[in-house]
Structures are given as C-alpha cells and as structure tokens.
Write a protein that holds these residues in place. Structure first.
Motif, mmCIF file in Angstrom:
data_model
loop_
_atom_site.group_PDB
_atom_site.id
_atom_site.type_symbol
_atom_site.label_atom_id
_atom_site.label_comp_id
_atom_site.label_asym_id
_atom_site.label_seq_id
_atom_site.Cartn_x
_atom_site.Cartn_y
_atom_site.Cartn_z
ATOM 1 N N GLN A 12 17.356 27.155 77.312
ATOM 2 C CA GLN A 12 17.634 26.731 78.682
ATOM 3 C C GLN A 12 17.819 25.226 78.823
ATOM 4 O O GLN A 12 18.580 24.772 79.676
ATOM 5 C CB GLN A 12 16.531 27.230 79.624
ATOM 6 C CG GLN A 12 16.501 28.736 79.771
ATOM 7 C CD GLN A 12 17.835 29.288 80.251
ATOM 8 O OE1 GLN A 12 18.306 28.958 81.333
ATOM 9 N NE2 GLN A 12 18.449 30.126 79.436
ATOM 10 N N ARG A 13 17.169 24.443 77.991
ATOM 11 C CA ARG A 13 17.304 22.984 78.112
ATOM 12 C C ARG A 13 18.699 22.495 77.759
ATOM 13 O O ARG A 13 19.068 21.372 78.060
ATOM 14 C CB ARG A 13 16.242 22.280 77.276
ATOM 15 C CG ARG A 13 16.451 22.385 75.778
ATOM 16 C CD ARG A 13 15.303 21.837 74.994
ATOM 17 N NE ARG A 13 15.296 20.392 75.018
ATOM 18 C CZ ARG A 13 14.808 19.642 74.048
ATOM 19 N NH1 ARG A 13 14.252 20.192 72.993
ATOM 20 N NH2 ARG A 13 14.837 18.344 74.130
ATOM 21 N N TYR A 14 19.506 23.363 77.148
ATOM 22 C CA TYR A 14 20.866 22.996 76.759
ATOM 23 C C TYR A 14 21.921 23.474 77.766
ATOM 24 O O TYR A 14 23.065 23.049 77.714
ATOM 25 C CB TYR A 14 21.191 23.566 75.372
ATOM 26 C CG TYR A 14 20.261 23.026 74.328
ATOM 27 C CD1 TYR A 14 20.500 21.800 73.716
ATOM 28 C CD2 TYR A 14 19.105 23.716 73.974
ATOM 29 C CE1 TYR A 14 19.630 21.276 72.783
ATOM 30 C CE2 TYR A 14 18.225 23.203 73.031
ATOM 31 C CZ TYR A 14 18.491 21.991 72.445
ATOM 32 O OH TYR A 14 17.620 21.469 71.526
ATOM 33 N N MET A 15 21.535 24.338 78.686
ATOM 34 C CA MET A 15 22.499 24.998 79.563
ATOM 35 C C MET A 15 23.227 24.067 80.532
ATOM 36 O O MET A 15 24.316 24.381 80.971
ATOM 37 C CB MET A 15 21.832 26.123 80.355
ATOM 38 C CG MET A 15 21.384 27.262 79.489
ATOM 39 S SD MET A 15 22.785 27.950 78.600
ATOM 40 C CE MET A 15 22.045 29.425 77.989
ATOM 41 N N ARG A 16 22.659 22.960 80.861
ATOM 42 C CA ARG A 16 23.299 22.055 81.824
ATOM 43 C C ARG A 16 24.100 20.943 81.156
ATOM 44 O O ARG A 16 24.604 20.041 81.832
ATOM 45 C CB ARG A 16 22.249 21.457 82.750
ATOM 46 C CG ARG A 16 21.568 22.494 83.593
ATOM 47 C CD ARG A 16 20.595 21.847 84.555
ATOM 48 N NE ARG A 16 19.551 22.774 84.921
ATOM 49 C CZ ARG A 16 19.566 23.509 86.013
ATOM 50 N NH1 ARG A 16 20.558 23.452 86.814
ATOM 51 N NH2 ARG A 16 18.572 24.318 86.272
ATOM 52 N N ILE A 17 24.214 20.977 79.851
ATOM 53 C CA ILE A 17 24.961 19.937 79.143
ATOM 54 C C ILE A 17 26.452 20.145 79.408
ATOM 55 O O ILE A 17 26.995 21.219 79.157
ATOM 56 C CB ILE A 17 24.683 19.984 77.626
ATOM 57 C CG1 ILE A 17 23.207 19.695 77.347
ATOM 58 C CG2 ILE A 17 25.590 19.007 76.881
ATOM 59 C CD1 ILE A 17 22.810 19.866 75.895
ATOM 60 N N PRO A 18 27.136 19.116 79.922
ATOM 61 C CA PRO A 18 28.576 19.258 80.142
ATOM 62 C C PRO A 18 29.357 19.170 78.832
ATOM 63 O O PRO A 18 28.887 18.572 77.861
ATOM 64 C CB PRO A 18 28.911 18.065 81.056
ATOM 65 C CG PRO A 18 27.867 17.052 80.747
ATOM 66 C CD PRO A 18 26.618 17.824 80.373
ATOM 67 N N PHE A 19 30.524 19.767 78.831
ATOM 68 C CA PHE A 19 31.399 19.657 77.668
ATOM 69 C C PHE A 19 32.016 18.267 77.643
ATOM 70 O O PHE A 19 32.600 17.811 78.620
ATOM 71 C CB PHE A 19 32.516 20.703 77.717
ATOM 72 C CG PHE A 19 33.414 20.617 76.516
ATOM 73 C CD1 PHE A 19 33.129 21.352 75.383
ATOM 74 C CD2 PHE A 19 34.524 19.787 76.510
ATOM 75 C CE1 PHE A 19 33.934 21.255 74.258
ATOM 76 C CE2 PHE A 19 35.336 19.687 75.396
ATOM 77 C CZ PHE A 19 35.045 20.426 74.270
ATOM 78 N N VAL A 20 31.881 17.586 76.501
ATOM 79 C CA VAL A 20 32.499 16.280 76.281
ATOM 80 C C VAL A 20 33.008 16.264 74.848
ATOM 81 O O VAL A 20 32.221 16.454 73.908
ATOM 82 C CB VAL A 20 31.487 15.125 76.500
ATOM 83 C CG1 VAL A 20 32.099 13.781 76.124
ATOM 84 C CG2 VAL A 20 30.991 15.100 77.938
ATOM 85 N N ASP A 21 34.309 16.058 74.662
ATOM 86 C CA ASP A 21 34.849 15.939 73.312
ATOM 87 C C ASP A 21 34.080 14.882 72.540
ATOM 88 O O ASP A 21 33.835 13.779 73.049
ATOM 89 C CB ASP A 21 36.332 15.536 73.349
ATOM 90 C CG ASP A 21 37.258 16.721 73.220
ATOM 91 O OD1 ASP A 21 36.855 17.746 72.659
ATOM 92 O OD2 ASP A 21 38.408 16.611 73.695
ATOM 93 N N GLU A 22 33.694 15.219 71.334
ATOM 94 C CA GLU A 22 32.951 14.348 70.427
ATOM 95 C C GLU A 22 31.555 14.005 70.909
ATOM 96 O O GLU A 22 30.892 13.148 70.347
ATOM 97 C CB GLU A 22 33.741 13.071 70.116
ATOM 98 C CG GLU A 22 35.081 13.353 69.477
ATOM 99 C CD GLU A 22 35.853 12.103 69.102
ATOM 100 O OE1 GLU A 22 35.323 10.981 69.261
ATOM 101 O OE2 GLU A 22 36.983 12.248 68.629
ATOM 102 N N GLY A 23 31.055 14.689 71.961
ATOM 103 C CA GLY A 23 29.716 14.432 72.466
ATOM 104 C C GLY A 23 28.647 14.968 71.525
ATOM 105 O O GLY A 23 28.822 16.004 70.887
ATOM 106 N N ARG A 24 27.519 14.254 71.466
ATOM 107 C CA ARG A 24 26.416 14.643 70.588
ATOM 108 C C ARG A 24 25.069 14.497 71.288
ATOM 109 O O ARG A 24 24.056 14.301 70.653
ATOM 110 C CB ARG A 24 26.400 13.778 69.317
ATOM 111 C CG ARG A 24 27.635 13.905 68.433
ATOM 112 C CD ARG A 24 27.683 15.274 67.788
ATOM 113 N NE ARG A 24 28.813 15.449 66.911
ATOM 114 C CZ ARG A 24 30.002 15.933 67.285
ATOM 115 N NH1 ARG A 24 30.221 16.254 68.540
ATOM 116 N NH2 ARG A 24 30.968 16.093 66.415
ATOM 117 N N GLY A 25 25.052 14.613 72.610
ATOM 118 C CA GLY A 25 23.792 14.399 73.319
ATOM 119 C C GLY A 25 23.659 15.252 74.556
ATOM 120 O O GLY A 25 24.553 16.020 74.916
#
Length: 137
Positions: A12-25
């Motif tokens: 669940q802690r990852y579910m709100r991460i937006p898609f960003v090309d080359e993102g790592r955070g």
C-alpha cells in the motif's frame, strides 16, 4: 487494479507513487524504478539501475530492449517466482514492461496511464504476456 489481500498490506505504501519516466523514488517511478525502489526499501538491496534506455515508451523499444539485454547477466531466470521476483512482460511482442511479484499470485507494477497497481499474474491480460521471472544474482 484489484484490492490488496491482507498479507500484501506492505504494498500500500507504493500505491500513490505517480508514474515518472526514469523515476526511482516515492515522488515518482517508472516500471523498473518501482521494482528498484521496493527492493531497496523492503529488502535493503539496490538493484542494478537501468537508466541507460531513457524513456519506457513503446516507441523507444530498441533502446529499451538493448537495456534489458545488457542487464540480463545481473539476473537469473527462476521457474517458480517467489515474492520480489521480477516479472518481465511482452508488449507488442517485445519485453518492455516489468513488475514485481508480491506473493499470492499478485504483482505490483506501474504505467503512465494508471500509476501503481496490483494485478493478478493469472489475469488474461497479463498471463499471456509473461516473458519470464527473474531474481538478482
């Protein structure tokens, strides 16, 4: 996207991460970046990075295929994926999408249209696209 079974609450802690090309955070990640982040946060292991390909857009498949091929020596194919195995999917016939097996037949992944989600490996959309399962060496 599906509801998260209780044993997979950690996702669940990852579910709100937006898609960003080359993102790592947590402020944004692409499909490999999500796997990279989860390995680092949950396992304390930093996977080899794959930023050499640039965009994850299907239009950039030649560069992405070269990046995947160059990183294959860093990973070993596995027959029976356990949680945290990487699952590589074919899109338009090429291995260009990656997700993270999380257990109970589910995988975590992201794309530009939907962001982070949990899906079932046996779902018709995904099961026929599986290229293979991999673990870091």
């Amino acid at each position: 996207m599906i509801d998260c079974p209780g044993a997979l609450d950690w996702t669940q802690r990852y579910m709100r991460i937006p898609f960003v090309d080359e993102g790592r955070g947590f402020d944004g990640a692409d499909c490999y970046g999500l796997c990279w982040l989860a390995w680092r946060e949950e396992r304390g292991v930093t996977l080899p990075d794959a930023l050499i390909y640039g965009s994850t857009d299907v239009e950039n498949t030649e560069a992405l295929n070269a990046a995947i091929a160059s990183r294959r020596p860093d990973f070993v194919a596995v027959e029976d994926p356990e949680p945290f195995a990487l699952v590589l999917f074919r899109c338009e016939g090429r291995p260009v999408h990656i997700g993270l097996c999380v257990g109970q037949g589910y995988f975590l992944h992201t794309d530009s249209g939907t962001g982070v989600m949990l899906d079932e490996l046996t779902a018709r959309r995904w099961s026929r696209r599986i290229e293979g399962f991999y673990a870091p060496r």
